[in-house]
Structures are given as structure tokens and as C-alpha cells.
Scaffold this motif. Sequence first.
Motif, PDB file in Angstrom:
ATOM      1  N   LEU A  23      49.384  46.842  43.326  1.00 48.70           N
ATOM      2  CA  LEU A  23      48.550  46.555  44.487  1.00 48.70           C
ATOM      3  C   LEU A  23      47.339  47.482  44.601  1.00 48.70           C
ATOM      4  CD1 LEU A  23      51.287  45.808  47.152  1.00 48.70           C
ATOM      5  CD2 LEU A  23      49.847  44.207  45.905  1.00 48.70           C
ATOM      6  N   ARG A  24      46.934  48.090  43.509  1.00 52.16           N
ATOM      7  CA  ARG A  24      45.726  48.921  43.464  1.00 52.16           C
ATOM      8  C   ARG A  24      44.804  48.360  42.386  1.00 52.16           C
ATOM      9  NH1 ARG A  24      45.392  52.331  47.736  1.00 52.16           N
ATOM     10  NH2 ARG A  24      47.406  53.259  48.158  1.00 52.16           N
ATOM     11  N   THR A  25      43.511  48.580  42.536  1.00 56.03           N
ATOM     12  CA  THR A  25      42.578  47.979  41.590  1.00 56.03           C
ATOM     13  C   THR A  25      42.532  48.714  40.252  1.00 56.03           C
ATOM     14  OG1 THR A  25      40.769  49.236  42.588  1.00 56.03           O
ATOM     15  CG2 THR A  25      41.118  46.995  43.371  1.00 56.03           C
ATOM     16  N   ASP A 104      41.218  51.312  47.758  1.00 62.30           N
ATOM     17  CA  ASP A 104      41.291  50.462  46.573  1.00 62.30           C
ATOM     18  C   ASP A 104      42.532  49.590  46.542  1.00 62.30           C
ATOM     19  OD1 ASP A 104      43.147  52.444  46.033  1.00 62.30           O
ATOM     20  OD2 ASP A 104      42.714  52.457  43.888  1.00 62.30           O
ATOM     21  N   SER A 105      43.227  49.471  47.664  1.00 62.14           N
ATOM     22  CA  SER A 105      44.416  48.614  47.697  1.00 62.14           C
ATOM     23  C   SER A 105      43.994  47.153  47.808  1.00 62.14           C
ATOM     24  CB  SER A 105      45.330  48.991  48.852  1.00 62.14           C
ATOM     25  OG  SER A 105      44.686  48.741  50.073  1.00 62.14           O
ATOM     26  N   ILE A 106      44.857  46.292  47.313  1.00 59.06           N
ATOM     27  CA  ILE A 106      44.601  44.861  47.345  1.00 59.06           C
ATOM     28  C   ILE A 106      45.278  44.291  48.580  1.00 59.06           C
ATOM     29  CG2 ILE A 106      44.979  42.686  46.144  1.00 59.06           C
ATOM     30  CD1 ILE A 106      44.969  44.321  43.537  1.00 59.06           C
ATOM     31  N   ASP A 107      44.523  43.616  49.426  1.00 66.02           N
ATOM     32  CA  ASP A 107      45.040  43.038  50.671  1.00 66.02           C
ATOM     33  C   ASP A 107      45.687  41.697  50.355  1.00 66.02           C
ATOM     34  OD1 ASP A 107      45.602  42.616  53.293  1.00 66.02           O
ATOM     35  OD2 ASP A 107      43.576  41.996  53.828  1.00 66.02           O
ATOM     36  N   LEU A 108      46.944  41.549  50.755  1.00 67.03           N
ATOM     37  CA  LEU A 108      47.663  40.314  50.484  1.00 67.03           C
ATOM     38  C   LEU A 108      47.558  39.289  51.615  1.00 67.03           C
ATOM     39  CD1 LEU A 108      50.915  41.681  48.847  1.00 67.03           C
ATOM     40  CD2 LEU A 108      48.929  40.685  47.747  1.00 67.03           C
ATOM     41  N   GLY A 109      47.125  39.700  52.759  1.00 66.12           N
ATOM     42  CA  GLY A 109      46.990  38.747  53.862  1.00 66.12           C
ATOM     43  C   GLY A 109      47.514  39.312  55.157  1.00 66.12           C
ATOM     44  N   PRO A 110      47.623  38.463  56.204  1.00 67.30           N
ATOM     45  CA  PRO A 110      48.024  38.942  57.523  1.00 67.30           C
ATOM     46  C   PRO A 110      49.482  39.413  57.588  1.00 67.30           C
ATOM     47  CG  PRO A 110      47.711  36.565  57.552  1.00 67.30           C
ATOM     48  CD  PRO A 110      47.273  37.046  56.213  1.00 67.30           C
ATOM     49  N   GLU A 111      50.367  38.920  56.732  1.00 63.34           N
ATOM     50  CA  GLU A 111      51.760  39.356  56.820  1.00 63.34           C
ATOM     51  C   GLU A 111      51.933  40.815  56.414  1.00 63.34           C
ATOM     52  OE1 GLU A 111      51.012  37.463  52.874  1.00 63.34           O
ATOM     53  OE2 GLU A 111      50.894  36.681  54.894  1.00 63.34           O
TER      54      GLU A 111
END
Length: 115
Positions: A23-25, A104-111
Amino acid sequence: MEALVASAIGLMTAAGIYLILRLRTFPVVLGMSLLSYAVNVFLFATGRLAVNMPPILEHAGAATPGYTDPVPQALVLTAIVISFGMTAVVVMLSLGAFIEAGDDSIDLGPEEKTK
């Protein structure tokens, strides 16, 4: 020797897929690079290189192949250039996202925001 090359290709592929799922770039960029290295080694290994043989035919009517196939080597050179350009673009995109968001974290959405 074939088992060693096959194991190296499998290990690089497994590590690349593992890093792409982070979950990091930065690990994603490293995983893509490892996958491209694995593909390059695979393409190079498919050429069945002959030791101390020229990359062209010596005699036009030779019954036994006394040459190394140059096509896999050309494919690997092309793949190296393409993967370098792709890596540069992905690094610039991830750097722009880091500067914009500050992380640099990847956002997965509102959950994920509710946790």
C-alpha cells in the motif's frame, strides 16, 4: 543451470508481485522493476545461448546450427529501454502524488478512512 535460472525467475516474479500488492508507492515501483527484470531474464533464457558461437551463420549450408539466435538478445535490449522509460514515468507520477498528498500511501476508498 536451468533449474537455477528458473528459480531466479520465479523468485523475482514472486517478490515483484508481493511488492506490487503493498500500500505504498515506492514498493510498487520496486515490484514493477523486479517483474520487468524477471521478464528480461526469461526472454534471454529462451534464446538457448550457445557458448563461444557467433550471433550469425558461419556457413550458409551448415547442417548443424553453429550460431546464437540474436532475436532474444534484441528483445531484451528493447525491453530494458521500455522498462527504464516506464519506471521513470511511474516514479514521476508517484513523486507528484506524494507532493500533492503529503503521503505515499495508496488510498483504497472510503472504507479505509473509517478505520
